[in-house]
Design a protein around this motif. Structure first.
Motif: not given
Lengths: 227, 227, 227, 227, 227, 227
Positions: A64, A68-69, A71, A93, A138-146, C31-32, C36, C39
């Motif tokens: 959630p 990251w994945m 990419h 998201d 429109a809500k973006g995401t982070i890049k933290a978990t595998l 939003h970014e 974030r 929204l």
């Protein structure tokens, strides 16, 4: 259920000729041809009307709020693939936008199926990159978990193995397991031939009651007509 | 609540002139003209934008995952009818596609209103056969259980009797009982005349506060302006 | 939480140049650019595709089934404003149609954001008056209870103060607080410059894995490739 | 669909002996005994577990956020009645609390079935006044708009006429039309006798496959056992 | 995705000692011990509070409104099993009541997990037969269409293979794949030892900030305290 | 809308005497006493029945799937506080379990209000630590992203400032702004006195129609009785 932190690089894709040929039948006919299984939940909707595609699944499991994945899966795409993205818990998201779509398209992906949200949908439509998703956000995401790439995933209630065929259009999204793809293509072809003949009869005013011989079984089941 | 396994062949349809004339007012005006009742739940949405129809209801009660009675109702359709399909328990399956639409259209049906799913929506749009439904789903149905045709049904929260008028457009679906149809047509006509005059005033910058004389009742109700 | 029965006439609007300039970046980028936040819930959808606007918020609090205050807020609209309507309890009624839209447009409003339903959507599209709403419903409302105008409201889960900037497009709706608007415009501008360069690289087949230097952190996090 | 602003004082109630006798069978058995129709949507849940009632319906149609007619319906209650409340558009407000419950109970009402919210549920449980509702909400309502009493209503998807029998327990709520009540009581009684015998066999380890003779039809339908 | 019309009689169950031992840790701890995967969607709720079980899965695939295969799966139950029921399309019907529960219990089943509705819940509670379901509904089902028994199924978003371990309590339902069961038991055991020590410290007023050494990473991430 | 990465240590709490005194009136009465505003959405439900509390709000903003800030907010709790947790996007994960509850309780917290999921609910009930939440989920969270503590948050549709009073019971959750708390306490007290008298009259069979003098306004509004 899920193996985390792994990327399977060598997956067995359904034969391209079969995978490609399924597109023109559309989700409804393919779903029938398989015996009415393999459909993703109907909340999965296209971001624009009219797209109709098929291709081989490369799968990705995300968490959630974390893309990251996405990419990682991009590198595993081959021309003719459709990316199928599952999330480990319900999330709305926007995991995917025009930049990732540019990357996916450059790698040869035909579409994205994602059990979460997408954004930049106006640009995606201009790029002709179709997406079937749970929602738009429109809500973006982070890049933290595998997560993982090319493991079997459950996407919108359907089990998808890497290499399976995905068929998607305005009616929804179907997953055809690799082992059933050739037989499904045969069955869909036969079904379609049949449908053409039926359509003509219906257009001429013939009733399904007569065409399918339903009057007797309906009477037997107890149907009563009252004037 | 429901009588099962019966088909009423002779129903009293609303006068065609009245039923046809209601289309051009649209769901919102007709709903107001009736005193704000008779609206189907707003989750009922058209499968494509822009259609605006009215017609007399023929009704069908189906069971979850079973569209057998769709073929039974087809025979009862007369030109100018709109089929209203209720399901005996919530279901998202695709009960209706291009073949049945061909049959319904050949019989003279103008539209389908169904509290479940439909499929082949791209073809339905090309055929100009509008459908208002709860959802879109490629999932087909079986033909195993009797329902009924032309009994009163509850569709998306509204009671529909066979012969009532259905008015549907992008704003939703309204059911006008046969006994109220003529009076509703009158009221809608008056309403529309009124609206034209109001629209011009609004366009000229007149406020509803002044046009409707609301300033005094608002003040009486205690509204305070703070600078 | 809410002050009832009041209309604030003098609100501090975000500088028009800033408010207007945000439109072209769209909801996702803005939003970014804000980190974030801000929204509105993704169930807020445009009634037609393709509109992209920004403007200063005038707010209105309404009660379920009652649109009386819509006429009160109309008087407070200035050119460049976007009306943000919150309801004191969940409601799906159609609070707004073509007549009110004519009035709002005549006053200079650019759009309506409403956590409830709207109607006459075909006409609204023809008028080029965009609305983002929770649903579409032909059901009208009464005029009986006082709400408020230009108080802070919670609309679709987001806090909106009068004078804040609203940015809305096909991806959704974002509220930019007045105090953050100029900085957000700067951040969005920088972001966009960046995105152009990235898009070209992605289109040329460069992977995000390489462009963002993700291979090392992914390996560190334990990602394993299996052949 | 609905006649507004009327109170029908003389309704034909189902015979009390029949209405009362249905309680002990519960909603599931009664629903089966009627041929699997008449069930209110499963989102209707009891505010506390364990209540099991039946009684004759007095109906009320209310508007969103307005409980004025609750006081009107109170006068029409006779001992043995169950009030069935429908709302003209979806609403989650708390229309009913301990004061109205005291009044209803004093008039002889056995329960309330409402397609909206209730409040004071702790006190209602202490008073032993069961309610089946769509939700629970502390939000109160106003008293401004006329509805109707003892007209046919659609409550949670089911059509209820005044005088019908309501059967409600932890499994849900069923409406038995007056004309079917005696026959339903008979059918339910037979069904129950049957169930006792079956229960003993199941408890002794007999399989439904054998008890119902399902092995042959399953084989005929194509079921395959794989070791 | 699904093979229809088959019953696998010989499945490899997880070792009973392991399957049984997982119950006392509960769904939350087991879910963590597996790396936060394998959880069924949180809409799956127990029909009564307080039950906490584990057991080996026997699976059944059913169709909407049809519980025929429930009788087929009953024969495949062995003591210590938990039946996991998936439906081929969303359905809220009550597939399971006290009679089937008597049969399942007589065969040694410990619980039912079903992605649809159940009924007779008061009796099920008295029988001490726990069920986790999507909803409660008095609506019964027919017996007309073949599904399958002991094939892999997707239940409430999670993939369940026959023989996997199911752990369920008031917090929800987790599926532990057979291959991970022993390792998960180890991890859960360690986790629990740890938790006891932590609980004591927390009770004594020690903060997680200090116990987990979070102050430095929070500061590094940029957290600011404002007095 | 939200300031990220900050912890406000000094907040102005509502006077403890006032905050504590509000508990016994419950959510419904307090909500009425405030003029029917400030209620959190009715999907917020207690994890066990019967708890009734009030206290001063300390607020925390979390991100989807991440409960890091729960440990940060723990340090800011003072005896008599209620923690109000908002999430920056919809999420159903279980952010809170028995360990955090032990910590919160040791710090003097009376309850948690969270617009997401919780777990270990059996233990929380044994600990007498009440929680009102959107759902229950065994799914845990990570600790990776900064939110904020003691900023104004929107929780389940309601704006909550740190130091406001929270009143929660089986009917739901209300937020009383600090500035309105004393007046609300007065209004609630008066309301309750009134209610006692009314309850007696209702119990004696007096109708609301007579007690509130409704017969005349109903007649004026056009209500018709039909015999």
């Amino acid at each position: 259920m899920y193996e985390l932190g792994v990327v399977y690089r060598n997956i067995q894709r359904t034969d391209a000729a079969v995978a490609d040929a399924l597109a023109r039948f559309g989700a409804a006919t393919v779903h029938e041809a398989m015996g009415r299984v393999g459909l993703l939940q109907p909340y999965m909707r296209p971001i624009y009307a009219g797209a109709q595609v098929s291709g081989t699944a490369v799968t990705v499991l995300l968490h959630p709020g974390d893309n990251w994945m996405m990419h990682v899966v991009a590198e595993q795409i081959r021309p003719g693939d459709i990316v199928v993205a599952a999330i480990s818990a319900p999330c709305t998201d926007g995991y995917f936008g025009d930049l990732l779509a540019t990357s996916f398209q450059a790698r040869g992906a035909r579409a994205l199926i994602i059990d979460a949200g997408v954004r930049d949908i106006k640009t995606l439509a201009e790029m002709n990159f179709p997406v079937w998703s749970k929602c738009i956000s429109a809500k973006g995401t982070i890049k933290a978990t595998l997560g993982s790439v090319n493991i079997p995933v459950v996407c919108a209630g359907a089990l998808v193995h890497p290499g399976d065929v995905i068929v998607a259009d305005d009616d929804g999204v179907v997953c055809v397991p690799r082992a059933m793809a050739a037989a499904t293509l045969d069955a869909a072809t036969k079904r379609e031939v049949n449908e053409g003949a039926k359509r003509e009869k219906f257009a001429a005013g013939v009733l399904g009651l007569d065409m399918y011989g339903m009057r007797e079984p309906l009477a037997k089941a107890g149907l009563k007509y009252i004037d």
